[in-house]
Design a protein around this motif. Structure first.
Motif, PDB file in Angstrom:
ATOM      1  N   PHE A  18       0.817  -1.206   0.000  1.00  0.00           N
ATOM      2  CA  PHE A  18       0.000   0.000   0.000  1.00  0.00           C
ATOM      3  C   PHE A  18       0.859   1.267   0.000  1.00  0.00           C
ATOM      4  N   ASP A  19       1.907   1.272   0.808  1.00  0.00           N
ATOM      5  CA  ASP A  19       2.739   2.477   0.947  1.00  0.00           C
ATOM      6  C   ASP A  19       3.595   2.772  -0.280  1.00  0.00           C
ATOM      7  N   ASP A  20       3.612   1.869  -1.260  1.00  0.00           N
ATOM      8  CA  ASP A  20       4.362   2.126  -2.497  1.00  0.00           C
ATOM      9  C   ASP A  20       3.577   3.011  -3.467  1.00  0.00           C
ATOM     10  N   TYR A  21       2.357   3.344  -3.104  1.00  0.00           N
ATOM     11  CA  TYR A  21       1.480   4.122  -3.982  1.00  0.00           C
ATOM     12  C   TYR A  21       1.184   5.480  -3.371  1.00  0.00           C
ATOM     13  N   ASP A  22       0.868   6.425  -4.244  1.00  0.00           N
ATOM     14  CA  ASP A  22       0.451   7.761  -3.811  1.00  0.00           C
ATOM     15  C   ASP A  22      -1.019   7.908  -4.211  1.00  0.00           C
ATOM     16  N   PHE A  23      -1.911   7.610  -3.293  1.00  0.00           N
ATOM     17  CA  PHE A  23      -3.341   7.592  -3.590  1.00  0.00           C
ATOM     18  C   PHE A  23      -3.984   8.948  -3.363  1.00  0.00           C
ATOM     19  N   ASP A  24      -5.017   9.220  -4.158  1.00  0.00           N
ATOM     20  CA  ASP A  24      -5.890  10.349  -3.870  1.00  0.00           C
ATOM     21  C   ASP A  24      -6.906   9.866  -2.848  1.00  0.00           C
ATOM     22  N   GLY A  25      -7.007  10.600  -1.764  1.00  0.00           N
ATOM     23  CA  GLY A  25      -7.950  10.238  -0.712  1.00  0.00           C
ATOM     24  C   GLY A  25      -8.345  11.471   0.064  1.00  0.00           C
ATOM     25  N   PRO A  26      -9.015  11.279   1.149  1.00  0.00           N
ATOM     26  CA  PRO A  26      -9.461  12.408   1.968  1.00  0.00           C
ATOM     27  C   PRO A  26      -8.272  13.269   2.418  1.00  0.00           C
ATOM     28  N   PRO A  54      -4.334   2.918  -9.168  1.00  0.00           N
ATOM     29  CA  PRO A  54      -3.005   2.352  -9.487  1.00  0.00           C
ATOM     30  C   PRO A  54      -2.793   0.964  -8.866  1.00  0.00           C
ATOM     31  N   LEU A  55      -3.209   0.783  -7.640  1.00  0.00           N
ATOM     32  CA  LEU A  55      -3.078  -0.516  -6.974  1.00  0.00           C
ATOM     33  C   LEU A  55      -3.972  -1.551  -7.656  1.00  0.00           C
ATOM     34  N   ILE A  56      -5.184  -1.166  -7.980  1.00  0.00           N
ATOM     35  CA  ILE A  56      -6.119  -2.078  -8.630  1.00  0.00           C
ATOM     36  C   ILE A  56      -5.572  -2.537  -9.976  1.00  0.00           C
ATOM     37  N   ARG A  57      -5.013  -1.606 -10.751  1.00  0.00           N
ATOM     38  CA  ARG A  57      -4.405  -1.965 -12.047  1.00  0.00           C
ATOM     39  C   ARG A  57      -3.299  -2.998 -11.854  1.00  0.00           C
ATOM     40  N   ASP A  58      -2.414  -2.746 -10.886  1.00  0.00           N
ATOM     41  CA  ASP A  58      -1.309  -3.673 -10.638  1.00  0.00           C
ATOM     42  C   ASP A  58      -1.817  -5.023 -10.151  1.00  0.00           C
ATOM     43  N   LEU A  59      -2.817  -5.015  -9.294  1.00  0.00           N
ATOM     44  CA  LEU A  59      -3.384  -6.250  -8.786  1.00  0.00           C
ATOM     45  C   LEU A  59      -4.053  -7.036  -9.918  1.00  0.00           C
ATOM     46  N   GLU A  60      -4.840  -6.362 -10.741  1.00  0.00           N
ATOM     47  CA  GLU A  60      -5.495  -7.040 -11.862  1.00  0.00           C
ATOM     48  C   GLU A  60      -4.481  -7.608 -12.850  1.00  0.00           C
TER      49      GLU A  60
END
Length: 181
Positions: free
Chosen positions: A39-47, A67-73
């Protein structure tokens, strides 16, 4: 791995400092033919304001995890047996919940998790910065930890005692994976 069978996705959840990354790394090493995403390898848009987000009901779908979903898929199409996901949300995000086969919650007491976090994140910080972080934790940050206990822990398939050694935690998860295979 059975031909055509997708990899088993194991999500490791818990509070900050709870051991998610450490356990995910060790589990990935123990499993044959596996890959890990962190999780910490990504820069997510969030609150922007986590406490405000919690006060409004902590809608995990507000996080853009594309980005995580793309990599997971992408990994799900590979000839792997397992994907280990260091992922604090377990099943609480609608776009990831259908991709996870097993959600594990590392149940680490909040004082231990906070101590680990201070050791990890403030190693080279002044006492003043550490005290500011502790004041922030007491005044509002602890609410984020409590949110995890309220919503993520009960929405996990298995709960493992975070005070156990890394090898014992990893062994317990490994045994559960074998039982489900």
């Amino acid at each position: 791995m059975e031909k055509g069978k997708p990899p088993l996705v194991i999500a490791i959840a818990g509070v900050s400092g709870g051991g998610k990354t450490t356990i995910a790394k060790h589990l990935n090493e123990k499993l044959q033919n596996s890959k890990a995403l962190f999780f910490d390898d990504y820069d997510f848009d969030g609150p922007d304001n986590i406490i405000d987000w919690i006060d409004k009901g902590a809608d995990y779908d507000e996080w853009d995890l594309a980005p995580l979903i793309r990599d997971l898929e992408a990994l799900l199409t590979k000839p792997l047996d397992y994907i280990v996901l260091d992922f604090p949300f377990a099943f609480k995000h609608a776009k990831t919940s259908n991709l996870i086969d097993l959600a594990v919650y590392i149940d680490t007491p909040l004082d231990i998790a906070m101590a680990r976090r201070v050791i990890r994140d403030f190693k080279n910080s002044s006492n003043k910065h550490i005290l500011i972080e502790m004041e922030n934790y007491i005044s509002q940050g602890r609410r984020g930890y409590l949110e995890m206990l309220k919503s993520i822990k009960p929405n996990s398939d298995i709960i493992v005692d975070g005070t156990l050694s890394v090898s014992k935690i990893t062994d317990k998860i490994y045994e559960e994976i074998l039982n489900r295979s």
